[in-house]
Structures are given as structure tokens and as C-alpha cells.
Design an enzyme around this catalytic site. Structure first.
Site, PDB file in Angstrom:
ATOM      1  N   TYR A 160       0.832  -1.208   0.000  1.00 28.00           N
ATOM      2  CA  TYR A 160       0.000   0.000   0.000  1.00 28.00           C
ATOM      3  C   TYR A 160       0.866   1.257   0.000  1.00 28.00           C
ATOM      4  CZ  TYR A 160      -3.433   3.447   0.934  1.00 28.00           C
ATOM      5  OH  TYR A 160      -4.194   4.569   0.815  1.00 28.00           O
ATOM      6  N   TYR A 170      -2.580   4.429   9.183  1.00 26.63           N
ATOM      7  CA  TYR A 170      -2.035   3.173   8.675  1.00 26.63           C
ATOM      8  C   TYR A 170      -1.014   2.576   9.645  1.00 26.63           C
ATOM      9  CZ  TYR A 170      -1.579  -0.161   4.850  1.00 26.63           C
ATOM     10  OH  TYR A 170      -1.618  -1.294   4.076  1.00 26.63           O
TER      11      TYR A 170
HETATM   12  P1  NAI Z   1      -7.361 -10.395   4.170  1.00 30.55           P
HETATM   13  O1  NAI Z   1      -7.558 -10.141   5.621  1.00 30.55           O
HETATM   14  O2  NAI Z   1      -8.450 -11.067   3.434  1.00 30.55           O
HETATM   15  O3  NAI Z   1      -5.989 -11.180   3.923  1.00 30.55           O
HETATM   16  C1  NAI Z   1      -4.882 -11.134   4.816  1.00 30.55           C
HETATM   17  C2  NAI Z   1      -4.395 -12.557   4.932  1.00 30.55           C
HETATM   18  O4  NAI Z   1      -3.173 -12.660   5.677  1.00 30.55           O
HETATM   19  C3  NAI Z   1      -5.404 -13.461   5.641  1.00 30.55           C
HETATM   20  O5  NAI Z   1      -5.768 -14.531   4.791  1.00 30.55           O
HETATM   21  C4  NAI Z   1      -4.645 -13.951   6.841  1.00 30.55           C
HETATM   22  O6  NAI Z   1      -5.045 -15.215   7.290  1.00 30.55           O
HETATM   23  C5  NAI Z   1      -3.222 -13.938   6.291  1.00 30.55           C
HETATM   24  N1  NAI Z   1      -2.225 -14.105   7.350  1.00 30.55           N
HETATM   25  C6  NAI Z   1      -2.132 -13.399   8.516  1.00 30.55           C
HETATM   26  N2  NAI Z   1      -1.132 -13.889   9.262  1.00 30.55           N
HETATM   27  C7  NAI Z   1      -0.561 -14.905   8.546  1.00 30.55           C
HETATM   28  C8  NAI Z   1       0.532 -15.795   8.782  1.00 30.55           C
HETATM   29  N3  NAI Z   1       1.244 -15.740   9.916  1.00 30.55           N
HETATM   30  N4  NAI Z   1       0.830 -16.714   7.834  1.00 30.55           N
HETATM   31  C9  NAI Z   1       0.107 -16.797   6.690  1.00 30.55           C
HETATM   32  N5  NAI Z   1      -0.923 -15.970   6.409  1.00 30.55           N
HETATM   33  C10 NAI Z   1      -1.258 -15.044   7.329  1.00 30.55           C
HETATM   34  O7  NAI Z   1      -7.097  -8.931   3.549  1.00 30.55           O
HETATM   35  P2  NAI Z   1      -6.559  -8.427   2.122  1.00 30.55           P
HETATM   36  O8  NAI Z   1      -6.923  -7.005   2.046  1.00 30.55           O
HETATM   37  O9  NAI Z   1      -6.985  -9.354   1.046  1.00 30.55           O
HETATM   38  O10 NAI Z   1      -4.976  -8.477   2.318  1.00 30.55           O
HETATM   39  C11 NAI Z   1      -4.096  -9.041   1.389  1.00 30.55           C
HETATM   40  C12 NAI Z   1      -2.885  -8.155   1.173  1.00 30.55           C
HETATM   41  O11 NAI Z   1      -3.279  -6.965   0.500  1.00 30.55           O
HETATM   42  C13 NAI Z   1      -2.171  -7.695   2.456  1.00 30.55           C
HETATM   43  O12 NAI Z   1      -0.778  -7.691   2.225  1.00 30.55           O
HETATM   44  C14 NAI Z   1      -2.675  -6.281   2.587  1.00 30.55           C
HETATM   45  O13 NAI Z   1      -1.816  -5.473   3.375  1.00 30.55           O
HETATM   46  C15 NAI Z   1      -2.668  -5.868   1.129  1.00 30.55           C
HETATM   47  N6  NAI Z   1      -3.404  -4.652   0.824  1.00 30.55           N
HETATM   48  C16 NAI Z   1      -4.692  -4.504   1.230  1.00 30.55           C
HETATM   49  C17 NAI Z   1      -5.375  -3.332   0.998  1.00 30.55           C
HETATM   50  C18 NAI Z   1      -6.757  -3.150   1.515  1.00 30.55           C
HETATM   51  O14 NAI Z   1      -7.217  -1.995   1.596  1.00 30.55           O
HETATM   52  N7  NAI Z   1      -7.472  -4.215   1.836  1.00 30.55           N
HETATM   53  C19 NAI Z   1      -4.759  -2.206   0.251  1.00 30.55           C
HETATM   54  C20 NAI Z   1      -3.405  -2.484  -0.180  1.00 30.55           C
HETATM   55  C21 NAI Z   1      -2.757  -3.660   0.116  1.00 30.55           C
END
Ligand code: NAI
Length: 280
Positions: A160, A170
Site C-alpha cells: 500500500y 495506517y
Molecule cells: P485479508 O484479511 O483477506 O488477507 C490477509 C491474509 O493474511 C489473511 O488470509 C490472513 O489469514 C493472512 N495471514 C495473517 N497472518 C498470517 C501468517 N502468519 N501466515 C500466513 N498468512 C497469514 O485482507 P486483504 O486485504 O486481502 O490483504 C491481502 C494483502 O493486500 C495484504 O498484504 C494487505 O496489506 C494488502 N493490501 C490490502 C489493501 C486493503 O485496503 N485491503 C490495500 C493495499 C494492500
């Protein structure tokens, strides 16, 4: 078949036919990784799904595995043993080396526990950094050591823009994302030189997912970004499409980049809609 389904059908180009990979981070149907898994499947790619063991108990990943005809291997992305096992088993299941890997993982304990940036608990900070940033290095090192990637393979992580510009709520995730983007460049050099594998980060618009909505003031923030972006915010589905293009053979020489996928937000100083909000 609904109009949307018809559109989706027309939009499948077999871009990933014969390609194999690992997708981290599908928690529920809102997850960026979930949408990406669906699109990769439509484009003919096969993959192993993985997530932290605890997330699997809460999540609905079995449903996604059924839909995309894929197997699930639990792995904590901070645990080297888990990653080693994941990489080995994935190659066994998929029948060879990998062509693509998606790192879609993020979590800040300070954010979760409501600790302000000026009042960090450093053990929370370290945990969040390990999960959100160092895990990307650990994933790539596991792949590298196992020689698990095919030539012209592609590795993508999600990030991000708070890595470049300050967004007060953030919190420490901004620092984690800066580290993550740096790891993509540093490891991208070695993966490129040795294996002709590319490594990039996609800097995505705010997206309503579990991780996204954890950020304080998310609703105001996503509306603001929508108004600031000439093309509007990029959705999780848009992000899935972009990732498919980066996994495909059409982007072979794109590497060590942080790629903004945000409807133009990052290069917009101000939009007319935002000016109007402040005009009387
Ligand atoms: P999400 O909450 O659906 O996905 C985050 C994932 O990280 C989850 O599946 C969770 O179980 C996993 N996770 C957490 N700890 C873990 C570990 N120790 N080992 C393996 N997996 C682990 O949310 P989202 O938004 O789909 O996030 C995906 C990526 O996108 C992240 O890197 C997030 O920072 C990034 N992102 C999200 C934005 C948003 O506004 N949602 C904007 C820009 C980037």
C-alpha cells in the site's frame, strides 16, 4: 448464465494455461487472494492454497479449494519449517516446479490492539513486521533454496502507498510495507540473475477486506480515495486481473517494481470532487 458470468467467460484468455503456483492469504470471499485464485483458475492455472492454520479454522478456504480444484496446505508464513514443507509438498502435488506465487498477507498487532503509532508496543511491532514484511523474504528464501521456481516465473506481493506517503491511521503497517517493497527489489535482483524469475509488488487501492477494514477510519478513507482517483478505486477483482497479467508471459521483463494499481490516486494532487467539498 448471468450477464456477469458471460462477461467473465469471454474474459478468459488461457493466459496461465499449464502454469503452477502457490497462493497465500485467501481468508474469505472478500480477500484479494480469493479473487485472484478464482481468476487464476479461470485462466487455466493450477495451484495450492495456503494460509495460517488459525485462519483456516475461521475461514472458508475449503469452499474456494472445491471451486478451483486445488489442495490446501496450512503454513504460518513466519515459520521456516512450515514454508519448507509447503514448497516441497506443492511441487509434489502440482507435479513440478512453480511458475507463480502470490504473497497476500498482512496484519498489525498494534492496529488490532488500538495502539497509536506514537505508543507502539514493540513486541507487537516485531510480530506484525514478521507477518507482514519479513514473511515475504522467508517465502522467497524457501523457494530459492528449494530451487522451486521455473525460469520466467513470477512472484507478486501486495502493498500500500503508505510506504511512500504518510497516512496517519495506517500505523506501523506503513513501515512494514516499506520493508516489503525493499525486499521485492533486493530479492528480485538475485532471483532475476540466477533463475530469470521476476519479483514485483502491487500497490493496491483501499479495498474492503478483513485486513483493510481493520484500519481506523477505513470508510471515510476509501470514499476519499474513490473521489481522488480519476478511474475510481481499483477493486479486488481488478487487482486479481492485474496479478494474472503479472503471472502471464506478457510481462516477462517487468521486475523489481512497485506497481501502483490505484485508478491514478498516487499521481493525483487533488481532484475536482475534493475541491468541491471544500468550496462554499
Ligand atoms: P485479508 O484479511 O483477506 O488477507 C490477509 C491474509 O493474511 C489473511 O488470509 C490472513 O489469514 C493472512 N495471514 C495473517 N497472518 C498470517 C501468517 N502468519 N501466515 C500466513 N498468512 C497469514 O485482507 P486483504 O486485504 O486481502 O490483504 C491481502 C494483502 O493486500 C495484504 O498484504 C494487505 O496489506 C494488502 N493490501 C490490502 C489493501 C486493503 O485496503 N485491503 C490495500 C493495499 C494492500
Amino acid at each position: 448464465m448471468s450477464h456477469n458470468q458471460q462477461l467473465q467467460k469471454i474474459m478468459a484468455y488461457n493466459l496461465l494455461k499449464g502454469k503452477k503456483g502457490i497462493i497465500f492469504g485467501a481468508l474469505d470471499a472478500n480477500s484479494i487472494a480469493w479473487k485472484t485464485a478464482e481468476r487464476v483458475h479461470e485462466e487455466g492455472g493450477t495451484f495450492v492454497l495456503t494460509n495460517a492454520p488459525i485462519a483456516m479454522r475461521m475461514g472458508q478456504i475449503n469452499e474456494l479449494a472445491g471451486k478451483t480444484i486445488s489442495e490446501i496446505i496450512p503454513a504460518d508464513a513466519t515459520n521456516e519449517e512450515d514454508l519448507k514443507n509447503l514448497v516441497e509438498k506443492s511441487m509434489e502435488i502440482l507435479g513440478g516446479k512453480l511458475d507463480f506465487v502470490l504473497h497476500s498477507i498482512g496484519m498489525s498487532v498494534n492496529v488490532r490492539k488500538g495502539r497509536h503509532y506514537t505508543d507502539e508496543n514493540y513486541s507487537f511491532t516485531e510480530k506484525g513486521w514478521d507477518v507482514s514484511a519479513l514473511s515475504f523474504h522467508k517465502v522467497m528464501q524457501s523457494l530459492y533454496k528449494a530451487e522451486a521456481m521455473n525460469q520466467w516465473g513470477s512472484i507478486v506481493a501486495l502493498t500500500y502507498m503508505a510506504a511512500q506517503r504518510t497516512f496517519p491511521d495506517y500505523n506501523d503497517m506503513a513501515d512494514n510495507k516499506a520493508y516489503l517493497e525493499s525486499v521485492a527489489r533486493s530479492f528480485g535482483y538475485f532471483f532475476g540473475k540466477e533463475h530469470k524469475v521476476r519479483v514485483n509488488t502491487i500497490s493496491q487501492s483501499p479495498t474492503p477486506t478483513t485486513a483493510g477494514q481493520g484500519v481506523k477510519g477505513f470508510d471515510g478513507f476509501i470514499n476519499y480515495a474513490e473521489k481522488m482517483s480519476p478511474l475510481g478505486n481499483a477493486t479486488a477483482d481488478d487487482c486479481a486481473n492485474y496479478t494474472v497479467s503479472l503471472f502471464s508471459d506478457l510481462t516477462k521483463k517487468v521486475t523489481m517494481q512497485n506497481l501502483f494499481h490505484d485508478g491514478g490516486f498516487s499521481n493525483t494532487g487533488v481532484s475536482q470532487e475534493v475541491i468541491d467539498e471544500f468550496s462554499e
